[in-house]
Each structure stands twice: as structure tokens, then as C-alpha cells.
Design an enzyme around this catalytic site. Sequence first.
Site, PDB file in Angstrom:
ATOM      1  N   TYR A  12      15.034  43.610  19.401  1.00  0.00           N
ATOM      2  CA  TYR A  12      15.271  42.183  19.529  1.00  0.00           C
ATOM      3  C   TYR A  12      16.050  41.654  20.613  1.00  0.00           C
ATOM      4  CZ  TYR A  12      13.717  42.873  14.484  1.00  0.00           C
ATOM      5  OH  TYR A  12      13.113  43.238  13.543  1.00  0.00           O
ATOM      6  N   HIS A  13      15.822  42.370  21.889  1.00  0.00           N
ATOM      7  CA  HIS A  13      16.653  42.065  23.074  1.00  0.00           C
ATOM      8  C   HIS A  13      15.580  41.770  24.283  1.00  0.00           C
ATOM      9  CE1 HIS A  13      19.697  45.312  21.620  1.00  0.00           C
ATOM     10  NE2 HIS A  13      19.876  44.180  21.027  1.00  0.00           N
TER      11      HIS A  13
END
Length: 551
Positions: A466-467
Site C-alpha cells: 500500500y505504498h
Amino acid sequence: MENFDFILVGSGSAGSVMAKRLSEDLKNSVLVLEFGGTDRGPLIQMPSALSYPMSMKLYNWGFESEPEPNLNNRKLVTPRGKVMGGSSSINGMVYVRGHARDFDTWRDMGASGWSYADVLPYFKRMENVEGGEKGWRGTEGPMFVKRGRMKNPLYQAFIDAGVQAGYPHSIDYNGYQQEGFSAFEMTVHDGLRWSAANAYLKPALKNGKVKLQTGARVRKILLEGKKAIGVEYELGGKIIKAMANREVIIAASTINSPALLQLSGIGPGKVLAEAGVPQVHELAGVGENLHDHLEVYFQLRCLAPVSLNRDLGLFSKAMIGAQWLLFGTGLGATNHFESCAFIRSKAGIEYPDIQYHFLPAAMRYDGKAAFDGDGFQVHTGPMRTKSRGFVRIQNNDPAVAPKIQFNYMSHPDDWEEFRSCIRLTREIFKQDAMKPYAGEEIQPGAAAVTDEQIDAFIREHAESAYHPCGTSKMGSVKDKLAVVDPECRVIGMERLRVVDSSIMPQVTNGNLNAPTLMIGEKASDHILGKRMLPPSNQEPWINPDWKTRQK
């Protein structure tokens, strides 16, 4: 019709920072537009409840990728915060600045003025760190950062195992030396998730110069030729125009920022034509350069009855919640990521390219147990993928999610680095410090030994960390794929900036909340025309034997 000096689209990490900094000069009026709603309530504010808001449509945009061809055509979820504080209100609260060389690389890629020497003073300005390395950390800023209490013996065992395997111990991975095994830091304060909303936005709302409008879906940027003059947004079925006396600043995330530029006619001509949007300004890089961190959960059974798996029952959760509600303490006041590591995958790599999040439980990100009994895991994956994808609108309807294609694992180097993650992790867990705890390997499993077997595990089990970043790349105006210049101004446009994780030329080493906050801090000075904070002369530690040794 409304008029403000500045209009900020998005109340996330960078947007909240700018709301505070731009309004500190009380001459400036600021409108912050947020499609989500309030962040009140224990599901967001209780650190231990982190798995809940990310899985709720109320707080998460709910994006997912197109089928990823190198990951068995799986669609991977791409959570983005749809709430005050944006993704800082639904993330894992892990605080990692990134490695010094990340920012030197930004400079070398054309983002002049963004080297480590340039950005370190802004990290210090924003931080209020408990237990950090003296001289390297900030102690008076609005963003509180702390370490966990490490009461569970597994946290220290993981650090000790890393040292026994030959890696260094770092007293502060956000300070002089990132490389090594260390205690993890989290954005938690007084038992609460210390989001950008709590640290920046809510204090800014008290000065009377900031208006926060929730429930606002921004439809497009209003333009006069190539000058931004405001935005059009929908609120409760009504279309409203807000005009900016000075600037429009897009801080809507790596997914929504390029989509809004494209909806406004700014981007690659072919993408706009296919979506039925009249082109205003050709900018080939808008939505391109998308990349992310990919990781796997490396899980083992725990031989001792000490893991958090035994605290996942309803009664235990109720007791944890009660203690947090009454006193703001206990297991409810931590994100449970309390030890970590940053290592290099092989000799010849100058600085770490593998990260570990250690968790004294074996569970999925949604908080569900991976198996019965005690267990633990590390989240691990390569830090600097060479694979690139894109974000592209599908039509001219702002309510339709854009097409997201990461092209995960499309570069052969990513496979080599990921295999190293698996093999080096096994070596760490075989050390004496882990012998009282390390039982059967649940996943990848003892049968995953060859390159082909490990690759098959990765294809089926790798998940986004989730980056996502990079879709409004910052760089030189001579770079054909750059979207913003080093002052975050959209190239070829007037009075329009993008300020969020989408401007990162290359992903940083670790979680993205801290560098995104820093981007908001530094960009605020650019927007206000202030002199930049004086560059630092501090030099980070680089392993002197990096050319010839892996550790």
C-alpha cells in the site's frame, strides 16, 4: 461561487500539512475539499484497530488494480483514505523517513533541491520524537512519533536473531544509520492514532482561516487557458465552483491526483482522447511511472505460548478495547509493529533494498488469524522495484474509478530481489535467538526451495504494501515524463501544483507517510515563497564494505 486564496484538493498527509502551514499567515484563506467524512470514533483513533478502517467503504476509496499478468492475473486491492487525514487515518501508522540516498537519487533524477541535505531540516521541523537519536531527530514538531514498549519477547528475539546472523543493530533507523535491525517507530500519541488530521488539520481549523468541506467530489480544475483559477465540485447533488485567488493545489493521492489532472484536460493526448476529454495541455507523464512496494507474509508457528494469536478472541478483544477506552493504554494503543529491519540483498548494493515489518502474530492484514494456535510473521519485500505501471481515466465521469495497472514483477531484477528476501529471512529465523520460538514454516513452506518454487509462491501470495507513488513525477522541465518541477508546479501550467506521494520520482525506502508529510512541509515554503530551511551537513552511515559484502 466561493473565493479563497488557496484551494487544496485532499485532506490527506500532504494536504493537512499545507492547510496548517499556508494558514499560519492569517492573511491567507484556505479551502480544503475532502470527499470523505469525519475521522471520529474508535475504529480510526484506536491504533490496534488498524485493520478495520482500511477494509471499510466508509473510509477507503476501494480501488483495485487491473489483473496483474505476473501475479496469476490477480486483482490487487489499492486502499486510499477517503476521510479526514486521508490515508494517514487508515494506514498502519509505521513511521519511516526513507534512506538518505533515496533523496539524493531524487536530486540526481532532476528534483533539484530535494537531496537528503535539503529535506532533513523539514523532517526535523515536523517531528516530535520520543526516544530518537539526538541531533538527528526533531522534538518540537506537530507529528508525534514513538516506539512500542516491546513487552512481547518475540520483538527482541527478532532483533537479536538479526545481529546473530551478522547484521548491524541500529539504535535509530530514522537517524544516522538505517541499515540493520531496530525498534520500530509509530505515529501514536497519548494512545491515539496520530494522523495528519490530528497533527495538522484540526489545529489549522481553529485559526478561522481554513474551511474544510467534506463530502465534496472534485469534478475538474477550472482553467483560463493554461492558468488554474479554481475547481468545480459536487456536494449533495449540487455543482459548486470555488475560485482561487492565488493557487490550486492537488493533494488527492497517487491515484486521484493524476486522474483529476486528466479529467481537467491535462495529460497524455491519447489517454484524454480515449476518455472523451478535450485536451488543454499535453503532459505525457501524467498517470505514468506508477510503482509500489510488494511484499509477502513470511509466517511460522510459534513454539511458545506468547504470540498475539491468543488475543484474537472476542473476550480478549473486548478487554483490550475496554482498557484503551478507559486509559488509552495496553495492546489497543500500539500498531503491533514494534521491531523491524532494513538490509541489503547482496554485495554491491550501497544501501538497504529489503525491509522487514515484524509482527508477533500470524494473521492477514484484515486482522483474521492465519491458522489455529500461536504464530508470528514478517512482512518482507524489495524496496526499489524497477517495474512501472499507470493510472488512466476510463471516461469523463469523475465518479468512475480510473484504470490502475501496476505491472508488478514485470522486471527480472524484481524476481531476483524477492527470492533473496525469502532465503535471507530463513537464515535469520534459524538463529539461536529464535530457537525457543521458531516452529514449522507455514508460508512459503519448507517445500518452496528452488527459484521456480519460490516464484510460484510470490505469484500467488505477494500483496501490495500500500505504498503507491510516482504518477505525477517531479523532475526537470527537460524531462518528458516529469509532471511537476522541483517547486511542485505543474509544468506548462500557471497557479497549479501537485503536492503528495504522486510526485515522488522513485519510491523511498520504507513506508510513505513520513516522506509525504515532509513533501507537504517543504512544498508549503515553496508555495509561500519562503527561503528554504538551510541544508544539513549531516552525513548518514553507509556500510564501508558495501561493495564486497552483503552484511
